[in-house]
Enzyme design. Structure first.
Site, PDB file in Angstrom:
ATOM      1  N   SER A   1      18.851   0.961  70.654  1.00 52.63           N
ATOM      2  CA  SER A   1      19.733   1.405  69.568  1.00 52.63           C
ATOM      3  C   SER A   1      19.520   0.627  68.269  1.00 52.63           C
ATOM      4  O   SER A   1      20.476   0.254  67.595  1.00 52.63           O
ATOM      5  CB  SER A   1      21.201   1.332  70.011  1.00 52.63           C
ATOM      6  OG  SER A   1      21.453   2.198  71.102  1.00 52.63           O
TER       7      SER A   1
ATOM      8  N   GLU B   1      14.022  -4.075  76.660  1.00 56.64           N
ATOM      9  CA  GLU B   1      14.997  -3.014  76.420  1.00 56.64           C
ATOM     10  C   GLU B   1      16.154  -3.138  77.404  1.00 56.64           C
ATOM     11  O   GLU B   1      16.050  -2.703  78.543  1.00 56.64           O
ATOM     12  CB  GLU B   1      14.342  -1.639  76.519  1.00 56.64           C
ATOM     13  CG  GLU B   1      13.407  -1.440  77.709  1.00 56.64           C
ATOM     14  CD  GLU B   1      13.014   0.015  77.904  1.00 56.64           C
ATOM     15  OE1 GLU B   1      13.118   0.804  76.953  1.00 56.64           O
ATOM     16  OE2 GLU B   1      12.630   0.357  79.029  1.00 56.64           O
TER      17      GLU B   1
ATOM     18  N   GLY C   1      20.246   4.534  73.942  1.00 59.27           N
ATOM     19  CA  GLY C   1      20.875   5.836  73.775  1.00 59.27           C
ATOM     20  C   GLY C   1      22.378   5.828  73.960  1.00 59.27           C
ATOM     21  O   GLY C   1      22.998   6.888  74.052  1.00 59.27           O
TER      22      GLY C   1
ATOM     23  N   GLU D   1      13.461   4.778  81.478  1.00 56.57           N
ATOM     24  CA  GLU D   1      13.658   6.156  81.944  1.00 56.57           C
ATOM     25  C   GLU D   1      12.635   6.510  83.015  1.00 56.57           C
ATOM     26  O   GLU D   1      12.951   7.265  83.951  1.00 56.57           O
ATOM     27  CB  GLU D   1      13.575   7.118  80.758  1.00 56.57           C
ATOM     28  CG  GLU D   1      14.764   6.965  79.820  1.00 56.57           C
ATOM     29  CD  GLU D   1      14.532   7.490  78.427  1.00 56.57           C
ATOM     30  OE1 GLU D   1      15.451   7.370  77.599  1.00 56.57           O
ATOM     31  OE2 GLU D   1      13.429   8.006  78.149  1.00 56.57           O
TER      32      GLU D   1
ATOM     33  N   ASN E   1       9.230   5.902  69.929  1.00 58.78           N
ATOM     34  CA  ASN E   1       9.062   6.662  71.168  1.00 58.78           C
ATOM     35  C   ASN E   1       9.813   7.982  71.014  1.00 58.78           C
ATOM     36  O   ASN E   1      11.038   8.018  71.052  1.00 58.78           O
ATOM     37  CB  ASN E   1       9.609   5.858  72.351  1.00 58.78           C
ATOM     38  CG  ASN E   1       9.519   6.617  73.655  1.00 58.78           C
ATOM     39  OD1 ASN E   1       8.829   7.626  73.756  1.00 58.78           O
ATOM     40  ND2 ASN E   1      10.214   6.125  74.666  1.00 58.78           N
TER      41      ASN E   1
ATOM     42  N   HIS F   1       8.811   2.151  80.933  1.00 63.32           N
ATOM     43  CA  HIS F   1      10.056   2.467  80.229  1.00 63.32           C
ATOM     44  C   HIS F   1      11.184   2.668  81.235  1.00 63.32           C
ATOM     45  O   HIS F   1      10.978   3.176  82.337  1.00 63.32           O
ATOM     46  CB  HIS F   1       9.879   3.714  79.364  1.00 63.32           C
ATOM     47  CG  HIS F   1      10.987   3.930  78.395  1.00 63.32           C
ATOM     48  ND1 HIS F   1      12.190   4.499  78.767  1.00 63.32           N
ATOM     49  CD2 HIS F   1      11.102   3.638  77.068  1.00 63.32           C
ATOM     50  CE1 HIS F   1      12.983   4.559  77.708  1.00 63.32           C
ATOM     51  NE2 HIS F   1      12.352   4.037  76.667  1.00 63.32           N
TER      52      HIS F   1
ATOM     53  N   LYS G   1       9.870  10.520  72.999  1.00 69.79           N
ATOM     54  CA  LYS G   1      10.337  11.078  74.279  1.00 69.79           C
ATOM     55  C   LYS G   1      10.029  12.584  74.334  1.00 69.79           C
ATOM     56  O   LYS G   1       8.982  13.008  73.840  1.00 69.79           O
ATOM     57  CB  LYS G   1      11.813  10.753  74.478  1.00 69.79           C
ATOM     58  CG  LYS G   1      12.088   9.247  74.343  1.00 69.79           C
ATOM     59  CD  LYS G   1      13.484   8.850  74.706  1.00 69.79           C
ATOM     60  CE  LYS G   1      13.651   7.355  74.508  1.00 69.79           C
ATOM     61  NZ  LYS G   1      14.996   6.874  74.924  1.00 69.79           N
TER      62      LYS G   1
END
Length: 251
Positions: free
Chosen positions: A212, A166, A172, A96, A9, A94, A11
């Site tokens: 990660s 996730e 991140g 985010e 991904n 996702h 992003k």
């Protein structure tokens, strides 16, 4: 037999020149592998990515899509627009998108339905925040996200579903769920799907880990029986790192 998948991904990274360069580097360095490789560049670079990867056995995914077929939705992209340029896989839900754009389970379920109507494959993302794990509520959070987002589907729809667990606290941040923590949750997820849809669907379902994953931990994470690959963020922006993660299944 379920498929091993490593999806990158990207992003909001890489302009068109950088996208082409990274894809060419990945294609040039890619070794023979039974693991499926997926890349998800930005919307503006999807058509170019499809062109570059044609014949390479690397698949291109979109990072999102709108739930409507079309209309007055400024700045949005429909599933039909994606399939028209050859993109048949999409990442939905996702963390985010959930956090920054306030996407709810109900909205994501609508997006899933629209994508499936266009015969797209959906990489469905879900996972708990740190506070949920700290109070031992992580299994409940994951169960509700799956039930509200996917458990309205028919059995036949699951041939186009890939799950991506996730843990939000490991995205991140440099933190990673231990291989045993990942396996524990993936086993729970597979058993939950089995209760609703039966053994065959659950056993054939690919469940990816996102949080990660790096070259130095991929092999151990991927060695777990219910971890079928990874949804990779930062490490997917470097061809050497990304392909080293792919090789985590081959070592």
């Amino acid at each position: 037999m379920r498929k091993n998948i490593v999806a990158g991904n990207w992003k909001m990274h890489k302009n068109q020149h950088e996208t082409v360069a990274l894809l060419q580097e990945i294609i040039a360095q890619k070794k023979t592998s039974t693991t499926e490789i997926i890349v998800a560049p930005t919307f503006v670079n999807l058509a170019k990515a499809v062109e570059i990867t044609n014949g390479s056995e690397i698949n291109v995914a979109a990072q999102n899509t709108h739930q409507a077929e079309g209309g007055a939705f400024t700045g949005e992209i429909s599933a039909g627009m994606l399939t028209d340029i050859g993109v048949t896989t999409v990442i939905l839900g996702h963390s985010e998108r959930r956090a920054y754009f306030h996407e709810t389970d109900a909205l994501i379920a609508n997006k899933v339905d629209t994508a499936l109507k266009h015969n797209m494959r959906v990489i469905f993302c879900f996972g708990e925040e740190l506070k949920d794990r700290q109070i031992n509520n992580h299994f409940n959070v994951v169960e509700y996200q799956l039930r509200d987002g996917l458990f309205h589907l028919e059995k036949a729809d699951w041939r186009n579903i890939v799950l991506a667990y996730e843990p939000v606290w490991a995205i991140g941040t440099g933190e990673t769920a231990s291989p045993d923590q990942a396996q524990e949750m993936h086993k729970f997820i597979r058993e939950l799907v089995e209760k609703v849809y039966g053994f065959d669907i659950a056993n054939e379902l690919s469940i990816l880990y996102g949080g990660s994953v790096k070259p130095d931990n991929a092999k151990e994470i991927f060695s777990k029986p219910d971890v079928d690959g990874g949804l990779i963020g930062g490490a997917a922006l470097n061809a050497n790192d990304f392909l080293a993660i792919v090789q985590g299944f081959e070592q």
